[in-house]
Motif scaffolding. Structure first.
Motif, PDB file in Angstrom:
ATOM      1  N   THR A 141      18.212   1.437  94.765  1.00 17.95           N
ATOM      2  CA  THR A 141      17.005   1.655  93.839  1.00 17.95           C
ATOM      3  C   THR A 141      17.215   3.117  93.044  1.00 17.95           C
ATOM      4  OG1 THR A 141      15.705   0.154  95.235  1.00 17.95           O
ATOM      5  CG2 THR A 141      14.569   1.911  94.026  1.00 17.95           C
ATOM      6  N   MET A 142      17.276   4.038  93.901  1.00 21.55           N
ATOM      7  CA  MET A 142      17.312   5.619  93.368  1.00 21.55           C
ATOM      8  C   MET A 142      18.503   5.499  92.410  1.00 21.55           C
ATOM      9  SD  MET A 142      16.045   8.110  96.464  1.00 21.55           S
ATOM     10  CE  MET A 142      17.428   7.226  97.816  1.00 21.55           C
ATOM     11  N   ARG A 143      19.826   5.278  92.516  1.00 24.07           N
ATOM     12  CA  ARG A 143      20.891   5.365  91.855  1.00 24.07           C
ATOM     13  C   ARG A 143      20.778   4.816  90.698  1.00 24.07           C
ATOM     14  NH1 ARG A 143      25.450   2.148  94.007  1.00 24.07           N
ATOM     15  NH2 ARG A 143      24.096   0.798  93.174  1.00 24.07           N
ATOM     16  N   GLY A 144      19.858   3.432  90.670  1.00 23.00           N
ATOM     17  CA  GLY A 144      19.769   2.610  89.532  1.00 23.00           C
ATOM     18  C   GLY A 144      21.113   1.843  89.074  1.00 23.00           C
ATOM     19  N   PRO A 193      16.700   1.377  85.776  1.00 21.31           N
ATOM     20  CA  PRO A 193      17.167   2.921  85.221  1.00 21.31           C
ATOM     21  C   PRO A 193      17.464   3.799  86.380  1.00 21.31           C
ATOM     22  CG  PRO A 193      14.688   2.447  85.334  1.00 21.31           C
ATOM     23  CD  PRO A 193      15.240   1.347  85.209  1.00 21.31           C
ATOM     24  N   GLY A 194      16.583   3.731  87.508  1.00 20.30           N
ATOM     25  CA  GLY A 194      16.730   4.541  88.724  1.00 20.30           C
ATOM     26  C   GLY A 194      15.993   5.677  88.605  1.00 20.30           C
ATOM     27  N   VAL A 195      16.238   6.546  89.392  1.00 19.27           N
ATOM     28  CA  VAL A 195      15.332   7.875  89.381  1.00 19.27           C
ATOM     29  C   VAL A 195      16.304   8.836  88.428  1.00 19.27           C
ATOM     30  CG1 VAL A 195      14.428   9.830  90.515  1.00 19.27           C
ATOM     31  CG2 VAL A 195      14.286   7.540  91.619  1.00 19.27           C
ATOM     32  N   LYS A 196      15.564   9.378  87.217  1.00 19.51           N
ATOM     33  CA  LYS A 196      16.387  10.283  86.348  1.00 19.51           C
ATOM     34  C   LYS A 196      16.656  11.430  86.993  1.00 19.51           C
ATOM     35  CE  LYS A 196      15.663  12.302  81.737  1.00 19.51           C
ATOM     36  NZ  LYS A 196      14.867  12.501  80.882  1.00 19.51           N
ATOM     37  N   GLY A 197      18.003  11.674  86.904  1.00 16.85           N
ATOM     38  CA  GLY A 197      18.662  12.915  87.709  1.00 16.85           C
ATOM     39  C   GLY A 197      19.157  12.738  89.162  1.00 16.85           C
ATOM     40  N   GLY A 216      10.051   7.304 103.580  1.00 19.69           N
ATOM     41  CA  GLY A 216      10.140   8.506 104.102  1.00 19.69           C
ATOM     42  C   GLY A 216      10.506   9.633 102.906  1.00 19.69           C
ATOM     43  N   ILE A 217      11.273   9.437 101.829  1.00 15.26           N
ATOM     44  CA  ILE A 217      11.454  10.141 100.696  1.00 15.26           C
ATOM     45  C   ILE A 217      10.326  10.410  99.806  1.00 15.26           C
ATOM     46  CG2 ILE A 217      12.696  10.412  98.697  1.00 15.26           C
ATOM     47  CD1 ILE A 217      15.178   8.948 100.228  1.00 15.26           C
ATOM     48  N   VAL A 218       9.621   9.321  99.682  1.00 16.90           N
ATOM     49  CA  VAL A 218       8.148   9.225  98.574  1.00 16.90           C
ATOM     50  C   VAL A 218       7.289  10.285  99.540  1.00 16.90           C
ATOM     51  CG1 VAL A 218       6.632   7.995  97.800  1.00 16.90           C
ATOM     52  CG2 VAL A 218       8.750   7.255  97.397  1.00 16.90           C
ATOM     53  N   ALA A 219       7.223  10.020 100.892  1.00 14.63           N
ATOM     54  CA  ALA A 219       6.237  10.709 101.622  1.00 14.63           C
ATOM     55  C   ALA A 219       6.587  12.279 101.438  1.00 14.63           C
ATOM     56  CB  ALA A 219       6.167  10.216 102.996  1.00 14.63           C
ATOM     57  N   TYR A 274       8.254   3.837  88.793  1.00  9.06           N
ATOM     58  CA  TYR A 274       9.461   2.901  89.228  1.00  9.06           C
ATOM     59  C   TYR A 274       9.544   2.685  90.391  1.00  9.06           C
ATOM     60  CZ  TYR A 274      14.488   2.181  89.522  1.00  9.06           C
ATOM     61  OH  TYR A 274      15.454   1.639  90.200  1.00  9.06           O
ATOM     62  N   LEU A 275       9.321   3.571  91.320  1.00  8.50           N
ATOM     63  CA  LEU A 275       9.634   3.526  92.750  1.00  8.50           C
ATOM     64  C   LEU A 275       8.673   2.529  93.488  1.00  8.50           C
ATOM     65  CD1 LEU A 275      10.599   6.971  93.637  1.00  8.50           C
ATOM     66  CD2 LEU A 275      12.196   5.136  93.560  1.00  8.50           C
TER      67      LEU A 275
END
Length: 311
Positions: free
Chosen positions: A197-200, A207-211, A229-232, A255-256
């Motif tokens: 999900t993060m990589r895309g 798209p994933g998480v930019k960067g 946990g990452i979002v928190a 997106y997340l």
């Protein structure tokens, strides 16, 4: 030979992944009427090779009844959007498939069914979702044959579920276990969906998480466990997350909020599991013979018949 108390192995085939690979990787082969049948021949040979090597007791050719489900598109409109045939404006979306391959898919399906091999799809779902459902709670060892990395999320040593990854070819496939995922990505298999999900994935329009690439995604999962946990941590000013990742995660909040549902394969479709057994002889030998003559498939069908009989 398995004993009555020992469950046999279930082989789940990501059919489209395999016949696309056969089409692009095998030389063209003309049937008597001139139709190219290289994908059909290749798929049958792949099945023969895998059955001969792994000797499953059960096998399913998992099918894309809906290659781009609307519920996924509703969440992320770019999902597989680049694969849609542009001239076709009416629903459902039509996948852009080379004409010589598109003509072969119905032939392949007819041959598989004449052999009595289980072919299973589900309305509104992709083959990945069928695989996820059949692999979950199977009660027997499961091998998933695919070139799609997203299915690494199903790898589970305790449940004896692994992926036979054909990214380098069926003949050079890799056996993906939890250790393999750990060595390759520095994460646990159970974290793979959040990692993806993060990589895309540009090939799926995610798209994933930019960067955030694979290395950063893995580091975040190592530190914070999962996407929640990452979002928190990103939202908590007191957390130990650095300002760079924190800003990227916060910027990707919309997106997340939806992407995990798109990336996660379904595991709870209502499917009929009653007829998954691998046949030892073709269900309709006369039909197999007729199709073999019609489409120039004598060699691959003869080989598969022999393999199914244990030869």
């Amino acid at each position: 030979m398995t004993s009555p108390t020992e469950p046999g192995r279930l082989l789940l085939l990501d059919s489209a992944s395999m016949y696309f690979r056969a089409f692009f990787g095998m030389p063209e082969y003309a049937a008597p009427d001139g139709t190219n049948v290289n994908a059909v021949r290749g798929m049958l040979d792949y099945i023969s090779r895998l059955v001969d090597q792994y000797r499953p007791t059960d096998l399913v050719c998992c099918w894309d009844d809906d290659w781009r489900p609307q519920w996924r598109v509703d969440l992320i409109p770019t999902y597989k959007a680049h694969r849609v045939v542009e001239e076709v404006e009416s629903a459902p979306d039509v996948e852009e498939v080379p004409d010589p391959l598109e003509r072969q898919v119905p032939i392949l399906r007819e041959v598989l069914e004449a052999f009595g091999l289980a072919v299973i799809g589900a309305p509104g779902y992709e083959a990945d979702d069928v695989i996820g459902t059949l692999a979950t709670g199977a009660g027997q060892p499961v091998d998933i044959v695919t070139g799609d990395r997203d299915l690494f999320q199903l790898v589970d040593d305790a449940a004896d579920v692994r992926v036979l990854y054909i990214g380098k070819g069926v003949g050079r496939h890799e056996r993906v276990t939890e250790e393999w995922v750990r060595d390759k990505y520095a994460i646990e298999a159970g974290q793979y969906a959040d990692f993806a999900t993060m990589r895309g994935d540009a090939s799926d329009g995610l798209p994933g998480v930019k960067g955030v690439g694979e290395k950063t995604a893995a580091t975040l999962l190592q530190r914070f466990g999962d996407l929640d946990g990452i979002v928190a941590a990103a939202l908590d000013p007191a957390s130990e997350m650095g300002p760079g990742p924190r800003g990227k995660i916060k910027d990707a909040a919309d997106y997340l909020a939806v992407a995990p549902t798109v990336v996660a394969v379904a595991r709870d479709i209502d499917l009929d599991r009653s007829a998954l057994a691998l046949p030892t002889t073709p269900a309709d030998p006369e039909r197999v013979e007729a199709l073999a003559l019609q489409w120039g498939l004598e060699s691959p069908t003869t080989r598969l018949i022999g393999v199914l009989a244990g030869g």
